[in-house]
Enzyme design. Structure first.
Site, PDB file in Angstrom:
ATOM      1  CE1 TYR A   1     -14.778   6.011   9.005  1.00 63.38           C
ATOM      2  CE2 TYR A   1     -16.320   6.558   7.261  1.00 63.38           C
ATOM      3  CZ  TYR A   1     -15.334   6.940   8.149  1.00 63.38           C
ATOM      4  OH  TYR A   1     -14.919   8.245   8.191  1.00 63.38           O
TER       5      TYR A   1
HETATM    6  C1  COA Z   1     -11.166   7.951   4.330  1.00 65.77           C
HETATM    7  C2  COA Z   1      -9.680   8.138   4.541  1.00 65.77           C
HETATM    8  C3  COA Z   1      -9.443   8.940   5.809  1.00 65.77           C
HETATM    9  C4  COA Z   1      -9.023   6.756   4.694  1.00 65.77           C
HETATM   10  O1  COA Z   1      -7.624   6.919   4.874  1.00 65.77           O
HETATM   11  P1  COA Z   1      -6.592   6.015   4.024  1.00 65.77           P
HETATM   12  O2  COA Z   1      -5.281   6.143   4.711  1.00 65.77           O
HETATM   13  O3  COA Z   1      -6.688   6.423   2.602  1.00 65.77           O
HETATM   14  O4  COA Z   1      -7.250   4.589   4.133  1.00 65.77           O
HETATM   15  P2  COA Z   1      -6.975   3.304   5.027  1.00 65.77           P
HETATM   16  O5  COA Z   1      -6.309   3.607   6.312  1.00 65.77           O
HETATM   17  O6  COA Z   1      -8.260   2.598   5.089  1.00 65.77           O
HETATM   18  O7  COA Z   1      -5.989   2.548   4.139  1.00 65.77           O
HETATM   19  C5  COA Z   1      -6.467   2.188   2.909  1.00 65.77           C
HETATM   20  C6  COA Z   1      -5.548   1.296   2.151  1.00 65.77           C
HETATM   21  O8  COA Z   1      -4.726   0.513   2.969  1.00 65.77           O
HETATM   22  C7  COA Z   1      -4.565  -0.754   2.354  1.00 65.77           C
HETATM   23  N1  COA Z   1      -5.029  -1.757   3.309  1.00 65.77           N
HETATM   24  C8  COA Z   1      -6.113  -1.721   4.090  1.00 65.77           C
HETATM   25  N2  COA Z   1      -6.214  -2.844   4.828  1.00 65.77           N
HETATM   26  C9  COA Z   1      -5.170  -3.587   4.501  1.00 65.77           C
HETATM   27  C10 COA Z   1      -4.705  -4.835   4.926  1.00 65.77           C
HETATM   28  N3  COA Z   1      -5.350  -5.552   5.854  1.00 65.77           N
HETATM   29  N4  COA Z   1      -3.559  -5.299   4.379  1.00 65.77           N
HETATM   30  C11 COA Z   1      -2.906  -4.561   3.462  1.00 65.77           C
HETATM   31  N5  COA Z   1      -3.301  -3.379   3.018  1.00 65.77           N
HETATM   32  C12 COA Z   1      -4.410  -2.902   3.532  1.00 65.77           C
HETATM   33  C13 COA Z   1      -5.383  -0.793   1.118  1.00 65.77           C
HETATM   34  O9  COA Z   1      -4.577  -0.443   0.013  1.00 65.77           O
HETATM   35  C14 COA Z   1      -6.373   0.293   1.379  1.00 65.77           C
HETATM   36  O10 COA Z   1      -6.830   0.963   0.229  1.00 65.77           O
HETATM   37  P3  COA Z   1      -8.281   0.602  -0.357  1.00 65.77           P
HETATM   38  O11 COA Z   1      -9.309   0.869   0.692  1.00 65.77           O
HETATM   39  O12 COA Z   1      -8.402   1.511  -1.504  1.00 65.77           O
HETATM   40  O13 COA Z   1      -8.231  -0.839  -0.729  1.00 65.77           O
HETATM   41  C15 COA Z   1      -9.014   8.871   3.350  1.00 65.77           C
HETATM   42  O14 COA Z   1      -9.083   8.054   2.212  1.00 65.77           O
HETATM   43  C16 COA Z   1      -9.639  10.222   3.060  1.00 65.77           C
HETATM   44  O15 COA Z   1      -9.250  11.223   3.648  1.00 65.77           O
HETATM   45  N6  COA Z   1     -10.602  10.254   2.124  1.00 65.77           N
HETATM   46  C17 COA Z   1     -11.229  11.487   1.688  1.00 65.77           C
HETATM   47  C18 COA Z   1     -11.939  12.190   2.796  1.00 65.77           C
HETATM   48  C19 COA Z   1     -13.006  11.333   3.413  1.00 65.77           C
HETATM   49  O16 COA Z   1     -13.761  10.662   2.725  1.00 65.77           O
HETATM   50  N7  COA Z   1     -13.062  11.357   4.751  1.00 65.77           N
HETATM   51  C20 COA Z   1     -14.058  10.639   5.485  1.00 65.77           C
HETATM   52  C21 COA Z   1     -15.302  11.429   5.482  1.00 65.77           C
HETATM   53  S1  COA Z   1     -16.504  10.660   6.518  1.00 65.77           S
END
Ligand code: COA
Length: 198
Positions: free
Chosen positions: A168
């Site tokens: 976010y």
């Molecule tokens: C929150 C959630 C949806 C995010 O989805 P995700 O696919 O894991 O996360 P992102 O799309 O942000 O990708 C994250 C990873 O991509 C990579 N990334 C992000 N930006 C990048 C960039 N510019 N270049 C390279 N890699 C990158 C990083 O490894 C990053 O991991 P990090 O945040 O641990 O550093 C997921 O983690 C989830 O379901 N979490 C549990 C439930 C939850 O909390 N939901 C939200 C409730 S409000």
């Protein structure tokens, strides 16, 4: 449902889910949600009627992420949905109450709540996290929205140190309310928002 293979190559692949596909995939989507949030098994049964009701709200849109191609045999690995915010909704009323209690002027509250999309759910199965699927889902969901802004609530975590917070913040979401408690839930939440388009 086929189990999610942790070895799969995660190419972000997101698609619109219409109401029919959402209904078909509901239990799979709820299973992703319960696993991602680490909620106790069984939570999905309480949530199913609520998610179904949400899908009837004006401006509702859902997006799914699939492992592999988006055919009916592919497991759902991520889910995101939301709808247009409205004053008859519980979440809207809670946030309004919180904003009033925070002492914000009426004009500012109106600017926040008059025309927004509520990002209601966003979850990626733990085996698929860390590959930017969450970002793809969110960007896809918010594409072509006509509302002025997007609002969401997320649990407070120490130092904003989890993937949801990092995502976010990276996408420019700002504080609307902090350490806010929704009625019936003891956990502190943040309400975050940003203008649209992304
Ligand atoms: C929150 C959630 C949806 C995010 O989805 P995700 O696919 O894991 O996360 P992102 O799309 O942000 O990708 C994250 C990873 O991509 C990579 N990334 C992000 N930006 C990048 C960039 N510019 N270049 C390279 N890699 C990158 C990083 O490894 C990053 O991991 P990090 O945040 O641990 O550093 C997921 O983690 C989830 O379901 N979490 C549990 C439930 C939850 O909390 N939901 C939200 C409730 S409000």
């Amino acid at each position: 449902m086929r189990p999610v293979d942790p070895q799969i190559a995660w190419t972000p692949h997101t698609v619109d889910l219409d109401r029919e596909e959402f209904a078909k995939r509901l239990h799979e989507a709820l299973s992703v949600y319960v696993t991602a949030m680490d909620y106790p098994r069984g939570t999905e049964f309480h949530r199913a009627p609520m998610w179904t009701e949400h899908s009837t709200r004006p401006g509702w849109k859902a997006v799914g992420a699939y492992a592999g191609q988006a055919d009916t045999a592919s497991p759902l690995i991520g889910i995101a949905y939301g709808y247009r915010g409205s004053s008859d909704q519980w979440w809207h009323q809670q946030v309004l109450h919180g904003l009033r209690r925070s002492g914000r002027p009426h004009s500012e509250i109106s600017a926040i709540l008059d025309d927004y999309f509520e990002l209601t759910e966003l979850h990626v199965h733990p085996n698929g996290q860390g590959h930017r699927l969450g970002e793809s889902l969110l960007c896809h969901l918010l594409r072509d929205r006509t509302e002025r802004s997007v609002l969401l609530s997320t649990p407070e975590v120490y130092d904003e140190d989890n993937r949801a917070w990092r995502l976010y913040r990276r996408l420019g979401f700002q504080d609307v309310l902090r350490r806010f408690r929704f009625a019936g839930d003891n956990r502190p939440f943040a309400v975050l928002g940003r203008g649209l388009p992304l």
